[in-house]
Design an enzyme around this catalytic site. Structure first.
Site, PDB file in Angstrom:
ATOM      1  N   SER A   1      34.660  48.400  40.946  1.00  0.00           N
ATOM      2  CA  SER A   1      35.399  47.237  40.417  1.00  0.00           C
ATOM      3  C   SER A   1      36.732  46.966  41.105  1.00  0.00           C
ATOM      4  O   SER A   1      37.314  45.901  40.883  1.00  0.00           O
ATOM      5  CB  SER A   1      35.647  47.410  38.922  1.00  0.00           C
ATOM      6  OG  SER A   1      34.479  47.136  38.218  1.00  0.00           O
TER       7      SER A   1
ATOM      8  N   LYS B   1      36.884  43.765  42.880  1.00  0.00           N
ATOM      9  CA  LYS B   1      37.068  42.482  42.175  1.00  0.00           C
ATOM     10  C   LYS B   1      38.422  41.856  42.515  1.00  0.00           C
ATOM     11  O   LYS B   1      38.598  40.643  42.400  1.00  0.00           O
ATOM     12  CB  LYS B   1      36.942  42.693  40.656  1.00  0.00           C
ATOM     13  CG  LYS B   1      35.529  43.102  40.226  1.00  0.00           C
ATOM     14  CD  LYS B   1      35.496  43.507  38.751  1.00  0.00           C
ATOM     15  CE  LYS B   1      34.115  43.962  38.305  1.00  0.00           C
ATOM     16  NZ  LYS B   1      34.113  44.543  36.949  1.00  0.00           N
TER      17      LYS B   1
ATOM     18  N   TYR C   1      27.304  40.407  44.447  1.00  0.00           N
ATOM     19  CA  TYR C   1      28.161  41.222  43.560  1.00  0.00           C
ATOM     20  C   TYR C   1      27.894  42.723  43.737  1.00  0.00           C
ATOM     21  O   TYR C   1      28.828  43.526  43.831  1.00  0.00           O
ATOM     22  CB  TYR C   1      27.943  40.790  42.097  1.00  0.00           C
ATOM     23  CG  TYR C   1      28.642  41.677  41.100  1.00  0.00           C
ATOM     24  CD1 TYR C   1      30.015  41.589  40.897  1.00  0.00           C
ATOM     25  CD2 TYR C   1      27.924  42.632  40.366  1.00  0.00           C
ATOM     26  CE1 TYR C   1      30.663  42.425  39.989  1.00  0.00           C
ATOM     27  CE2 TYR C   1      28.565  43.468  39.457  1.00  0.00           C
ATOM     28  CZ  TYR C   1      29.932  43.363  39.275  1.00  0.00           C
ATOM     29  OH  TYR C   1      30.566  44.198  38.390  1.00  0.00           O
TER      30      TYR C   1
ATOM     31  N   TYR D   1      40.366  47.018  31.717  1.00  0.00           N
ATOM     32  CA  TYR D   1      39.464  46.656  30.617  1.00  0.00           C
ATOM     33  C   TYR D   1      40.116  46.918  29.263  1.00  0.00           C
ATOM     34  O   TYR D   1      41.247  46.492  29.025  1.00  0.00           O
ATOM     35  CB  TYR D   1      38.119  47.396  30.742  1.00  0.00           C
ATOM     36  CG  TYR D   1      37.640  47.440  32.169  1.00  0.00           C
ATOM     37  CD1 TYR D   1      37.298  46.271  32.817  1.00  0.00           C
ATOM     38  CD2 TYR D   1      37.601  48.624  32.882  1.00  0.00           C
ATOM     39  CE1 TYR D   1      36.888  46.288  34.140  1.00  0.00           C
ATOM     40  CE2 TYR D   1      37.186  48.648  34.210  1.00  0.00           C
ATOM     41  CZ  TYR D   1      36.840  47.471  34.825  1.00  0.00           C
ATOM     42  OH  TYR D   1      36.461  47.500  36.129  1.00  0.00           O
TER      43      TYR D   1
ATOM     44  N   VAL E   1      34.556  52.373  38.598  1.00  0.00           N
ATOM     45  CA  VAL E   1      33.801  53.511  38.063  1.00  0.00           C
ATOM     46  C   VAL E   1      33.467  54.578  39.117  1.00  0.00           C
ATOM     47  O   VAL E   1      32.913  55.614  38.784  1.00  0.00           O
ATOM     48  CB  VAL E   1      32.503  53.100  37.316  1.00  0.00           C
ATOM     49  CG1 VAL E   1      32.807  52.381  36.018  1.00  0.00           C
ATOM     50  CG2 VAL E   1      31.579  52.283  38.201  1.00  0.00           C
TER      51      VAL E   1
END
Ligand code: GLN
Length: 304
Positions: free
Chosen positions: A64, A67, A189, A240, A258
């Site tokens: 992530s 992103k 993605y 998050y 992760v």
């Protein structure tokens, strides 16, 4: 003068005594093949000095953290129109949560939860000529390092088990917030998430967010305002449902993945990357968070 070398040594000592290193992510099977004892830190001051300890040159799956790169590239293509399809509010929910997406009519809370990153992936698939290779070129360019690459096995492994991401993409499609085919967007993605970089490369890549939009290689850049906004989203949404805890403990904008990596920065001062693959219950690196808390406490440097 802050003795950064000494601070990193002290962090290394604390971390090496820690028995509970968290748990390696296994929902993407290919990620489970990593030694939990890996630990690395790389610190890059905006003024140019660098400090490192442990496995700071070893590449790992950035997941992530990618992103932030996809958001930056999308903003440099369409900037404010992004925010017609996405919000900038913390979700207070796990990264792969779906119910809010349905309640809020297919508008993801922010670009760093999975559904938001899938909308950004859709924008890039529409805008880029050769999406996967253009995105890779962008990351190589801002880092100034052509050795960066996707890990095709990891991308394939996530494709085979990415049921929740397929659900998110289909939900987005049903709300007319996905212009391209679900399979094409997710293929992009999964590859973006499979990028492998070391702590040392990540600090170089994030340099532009700490340096008001100008990257180390001085080629690609963001406007000052775009860098400011991306940092704000990292602070409020980078972790998050643990974004509040990270701001409370560490006090820096940052982004986790992760794969166990975390990158954090203090605008105009430094970028720091940490890697420890064991995660806490919220999917953030357990020892990575601990190390960064110790870093900002000992260096007495945070945005607050
Ligand atoms: N590729 C991962 C996923 O979509 C990224 C998750 C993460 O790093 N938090 O589930």
């Amino acid at each position: 003068m802050i003795d950064y070398h000494n601070i990193l040594e002290r962090i290394n000592q604390t971390v090496s005594k820690e028995k509970d290193k968290g748990k390696i992510a296994s929902y993407i099977p290919e990620l489970a093949n990593v030694d939990i004892n890996n630990f690395g830190v790389h610190l890059h001051l905006v003024s140019g000095k660098e400090y490192a300890i442990g496995n700071s040159e070893q590449k790992f799956s950035i997941q992530s953290i990618s992103k932030v790169f996809s958001l930056a590239l999308a903003m440099s293509h369409i900037d404010t129109a992004i925010w017609e399809r996405l919000d900038v509010e913390p979700s207070g929910n796990p990264f792969n949560h779906l119910s809010l997406l349905e309640l809020e009519n297919g508008i993801p809370r922010n670009p760093f939860i999975n559904s938001g990153a899938i909308v950004i992936a859709d924008i890039l698939v529409s805008k880029l000529k050769n999406p996967k290779s253009d995105f890779l070129d962008y990351v190589r360019e801002i880092t100034g390092d052509n050795s960066i690459d996707y890990n095709y096995k990891v991308a394939q492994s996530e494709k085979e088990t990415g049921y929740t991401n397929y659900a998110a993409a289909n939900l987005l499609k049903s709300f007319n917030n996905l212009n391209n085919d679900v399979d094409v967007v997710l293929d992009f993605y999964f590859h973006q998430c499979s990028l492998e970089m070391s702590c040392s490369q990540l600090t170089k890549a994030f340099y532009l967010f700490a340096n008001q939009g100008e990257c180390l290689a001085r080629k690609s850049r963001l406007t000052k305002s775009q860098a400011k906004r991306i940092n704000a989203i990292m602070l409020t949404c980078g972790f998050y449902d643990e974004a509040g805890e990270f701001a409370f403990e560490v006090g820096l904008p940052g982004k986790s993945g992760v794969g166990g990596g975390i990158v954090a920065l203090l605008p105009n001062e430094f970028v720091i990357s940490v890697w420890s693959p064991g995660l806490n219950e919220r999917g953030n690196s357990k020892l990575g968070m601990q190390a960064l808390e110790q870093f900002t406490t000992l260096a007495n440097q945070s945005i607050f």
